[in-house]
Design an enzyme around this catalytic site. Structure first.
Site, PDB file in Angstrom:
ATOM      1  N   ASP A 194       1.061  -1.330  -0.444  1.00  0.00           N
ATOM      2  CA  ASP A 194      -0.450   0.121   0.113  1.00  0.00           C
ATOM      3  C   ASP A 194       1.309   1.534  -0.080  1.00  0.00           C
ATOM      4  OD1 ASP A 194       0.611  -0.185   2.904  1.00  0.00           O
ATOM      5  OD2 ASP A 194      -0.540   1.188   3.455  1.00  0.00           O
ATOM      6  N   GLU A 226      -0.311  -0.331   6.063  1.00  0.00           N
ATOM      7  CA  GLU A 226       1.038  -0.384   6.447  1.00  0.00           C
ATOM      8  C   GLU A 226       0.950   0.754   7.528  1.00  0.00           C
ATOM      9  OE1 GLU A 226       4.580   1.819   7.790  1.00  0.00           O
ATOM     10  OE2 GLU A 226       3.733   2.375   6.217  1.00  0.00           O
TER      11      GLU A 226
END
Length: 451
Positions: A92, A156
């Site tokens: 991500d 994250e």
């Protein structure tokens, strides 16, 4: 770089690495599904799963984590009795911010002036490619000498803790003798660095209310309490005159004893405007690695364009507090909330809500794995000695893994050196750094297996 078979193999694989990273960067995998379609993150996760299968990984799985995102897992068995190493990255990415401010499109990898530009090139899709390069080089030079687990997180950047909670619920999944977190970076381009500490963080939303509704500022202004003005007073109380963080009850005078950060170099790295002072006291390293730091991330208030002459009835802000090793993030959150409530003026109603939190981390740099990493870096970066630095950012998963697997050694390396400009427009990665760190990781696995 000194010549050796692993380094030569990595060099030959760099075109394929660029192609892989180009495909990965094209996924708009921002784990905020209110801004970007979930299918973009799912596409990136499936790409990673296919890449692991292509490298011979077993038990490849998309893990549905409690925060609604997916992490990707795979296991590559090593020789009988070999140690197990867990390799971590995340797919991500941060939103691109102002896409018009990018010199080239954020989700198209573009080579310019010797660097590869695109969102996630350094943080942290490049970290996954680093892991793949290292493993491919080892397979071409006698095989991978350890068992390898790979975990690639899907949220994250959001700090929502999906993988942390999943790991706690499945504690056997990520067990390893050593864990390599590929989500930090060298202190300076070309200077091999391991990160020995991480600041923790907490996110608190604060809301101030004073009126049942907005009022005409001409008719009521001067006596009617302005919620936005009250909020500004509250936020101002979080800093001393020199800009140092001042949260009641929170210590802010610790010293950093390791590698120092030259002030002029920091100004250049941070792109501080001429004539603007740095904030805080002590050395730069003290301020960004050893002390708490508050940042106001956003304020809900009327924009200048279209604003009306009104006394605001309510206002809110999102406040981030980074906390250094030695400070408990849970206690820091309580202190921050208490401070915000105590410093709200005029009897205004105030409420606070904690929406994210992660503990700080300190690594054991005397472990055998660090010795192996230092030896590997000496080969990949000839003439340079491995440095140990702090990191002002947070990787909450580190503490989860340290708690679940107290005997595991945890090392932090990566591609996010200052020129990478992670989280900003025009993020980029140095392909030379990607090559050197891939060599480093491959040699580390060899040396660690033999130790």
């Amino acid at each position: 770089m000194s010549s050796n078979p692993v380094a030569e193999t990595v060099a030959s694989l760099m075109p394929a690495a660029k192609a892989d990273l180009t495909e990965l960067v094209a996924f708009k995998s921002v784990a905020d599904f209110g801004q970007f379609p979930r299918v973009e993150s799912e596409g990136a996760a499936n790409w990673i799963a296919d890449a692991l299968r292509a490298e011979g990984f077993q038990d490849v799985a998309l893990l549905d984590t409690p925060d609604g995102t997916q992490s990707v897992y795979g296991f590559l068995p090593g020789p009988e009795g070999a140690r197990t190493v867990l390799l971590y990255a995340h797919y991500d990415v941060q939103p691109p911010l102002d896409e018009a401010a990018w010199t080239t499109p954020p989700f198209e990898l573009t080579e310019r002036d010797g660097r590869w530009y695109g969102r996630g090139t350094a943080d942290c899709k490049g970290g996954l490619v680093m892991h793949l390069l290292a493993l491919r080089a080892l397979k071409a030079n006698g095989g991978v000498p350890v068992s390898v687990k790979v975990i690639v997180e899907g949220s994250e950047e959001q700090g929502t803790g999906g993988l942390e909670r999943y790991a706690e619920e499945h504690p056997d999944l990520l067990t390893a003798d050593t864990i390599v977190i590929g989500d930090v970076g060298n202190f300076r381009l070309g200077l091999p660095t391991v990160t020995s500490t991480l600041r923790g963080m907490t996110l608190v939303r604060v809301r101030v209310d004073t009126l049942e509704g907005n009022l005409h500022s001409g008719q009521f202004g001067g006596a009617a309490p302005d919620a936005l003005g009250a909020l500004i007073r509250v936020l101002d109380s979080l800093r001393a005159k020199d800009g140092s963080t001042t949260v009641d009850g929170l210590t802010g005078d610790a010293r950093w004893e390791g590698l120092q950060y030259d002030e002029e170099a920091f100004r250049q790295d941070a792109k501080v405007l001429d004539g603007v002072e740095l904030i805080g006291s002590g050395s730069v390293a003290d301020r960004i690695w050893a002390r708490p730091a508050v940042t106001v991330l956003g304020i809900d208030c009327p924009p200048v364009v279209g604003a009306t002459p009104s006394v605001q009835a309510g206002a809110r802000a999102l406040v981030s507090l980074r906390v250094p090793p030695g400070t408990d993030a849970v206690e820091a959150t309580k202190l921050l909330q208490a401070h915000l409530e105590a410093h709200t003026p005029w009897g205004a109603r105030v409420s606070t809500e904690q929406i994210g939190q992660g503990q700080p981390f300190r690594a054991d740099t005397s472990s055998p794995a660090y010795t192996a990493m230092a030896e590997a870096m000496a080969v990949a970066y000839p003439g340079e000695e491995m440095q140990s630095a702090g990191q002002g950012g947070s990787i909450p998963l580190c503490n989860t893994l340290a708690s679940l697997y107290p005997s595991a050694e945890i090392l932090l390396i990566g591609l996010s050196e200052p020129e990478a400009q992670i989280h900003a427009v025009n993020e980029s990665v140095s392909p030379d750094e990607l090559e050197r760190l891939s060599v480093t990781e491959a040699l580390f696995l060899q040396k660690y297996a033999a130790s």
